[in-house]
Design an enzyme around this catalytic site. Structure first.
Site, short mmCIF file in Angstrom:
data_model
loop_
_atom_site.label_atom_id
_atom_site.label_comp_id
_atom_site.label_asym_id
_atom_site.label_seq_id
_atom_site.Cartn_x
_atom_site.Cartn_y
_atom_site.Cartn_z
N VAL A 145 -11.68 10.26 -1.72
CA VAL A 145 -13.06 9.80 -1.91
C VAL A 145 -13.74 9.49 -0.57
CG1 VAL A 145 -12.72 8.88 -4.22
CG2 VAL A 145 -12.34 7.40 -2.25
N LYS A 152 -12.00 7.49 2.11
CA LYS A 152 -11.55 6.21 2.68
C LYS A 152 -11.36 6.28 4.19
CE LYS A 152 -7.89 5.85 0.10
NZ LYS A 152 -8.07 7.05 -0.76
N LYS A 156 -3.14 1.88 8.66
CA LYS A 156 -2.82 2.64 7.44
C LYS A 156 -1.37 2.31 7.08
CE LYS A 156 -3.66 6.16 4.49
NZ LYS A 156 -4.86 6.39 3.67
N ALA A 214 -4.03 3.79 0.20
CA ALA A 214 -3.60 5.17 -0.07
C ALA A 214 -3.90 5.47 -1.53
CB ALA A 214 -2.11 5.32 0.20
N GLY A 215 -4.71 6.51 -1.78
CA GLY A 215 -5.06 6.83 -3.16
C GLY A 215 -5.89 5.72 -3.79
#
EC number: 6.3.3.3
Length: 234
Positions: free
Chosen positions: A13, A15, A37, A117-118
């Site tokens: 999306v 991020k 991350k 993540a996701g």
């Protein structure tokens, strides 16, 4: 100092783009910012070298020197859910170690932007006992939510916001990433904001990633909120 997460309603999306954009614009205000991350998947090979897109973006577009060794917790070659990518390499993700690394970074930098993540319920272990959302709850940090503007975003965004608010996680604001030219896309944005009155910003699809160098988000209600929090906390 206000540290926060950038999370998404789904994978891909935007991020990483939003994390990098927020990093650059806060750095322009004189704030010492590092992205982080916790888990990244999907090694990329360009014919000369292997790298990971997320952390490569951070380093390429940062206005400040970043500590490469502390940009990431775990990296797995397979472009898959973290629990599966880790399993393929015979590893397990130690979420307590991730939280410890985040805390250490918070002692060094004015702002740490943790990129998820996701989506929120991405599992981090094969047993399904720990999700990204569990780590966010334990970190006690607020979040910025990145979502699409296309068909389906109302449901995805409201579900994400409900999951966060029922767990009493502060939502700093929303980022709508995508085309905004149609009446439907504009209505999607307004409908979501009717349910949740939050600071927000909109980002159109940029032609090139390098356009991030010139794209300014100052003046948006979300960025103004982040700056106000920085000023009040510092």
């Amino acid at each position: 100092m206000q540290h926060f997460w950038v999370v998404g309603t789904d994978t891909d999306v935007g991020k990483t783009f939003v994390t990098t954009l927020l990093m650059r614009n806060l750095q322009k205000q004189g704030v010492r910012v590092t992205p982080y991350k916790p888990v990244q998947t999907g090694e990329v090979y360009d014919g000369e070298q292997a790298y990971y897109f997320d952390t490569a973006m951070y380093e390429k577009y940062s206005l400040q020197l970043l500590d490469r060794e502390n940009l990431n917790g775990y990296s797995f070659k397979e472009a898959a859910s973290p629990h599966f990518a880790a399993q393929l390499e015979g590893q397990q993700i130690d979420t307590q170690q991730l939280l410890k690394q985040m805390q250490l970074l918070q002692q060094t930098w004015d702002v740490v932007i943790c990129e998820g993540a996701g989506g929120l319920f991405v599992p981090l272990d094969a047993c399904g006992e720990t999700t990204l959302l569990d780590v966010i709850v334990e970190s006690k940090l607020p979040v910025v939510v990145v979502t699409r503007t296309a068909l389906g975003t109302i449901n995805h965004t409201l579900l994400t916001l409900e999951a966060l608010t029922t767990r009493k996680i502060e939502v700093l604001g929303l980022v709508f990433n995508g085309d905004m030219g149609s009446r439907m896309e504009q209505d999607n944005i307004q409908t979501i904001l009717q349910y949740y009155t939050l600071p927000y910003m909109t980002i159109p699809k940029l032609e090139e990633l390098s356009d991030i160098n010139e794209y300014a988000i100052t003046g948006t209600s979300l960025f103004e909120r982040l700056i106000r929090r920085e000023t009040s906390i510092n």
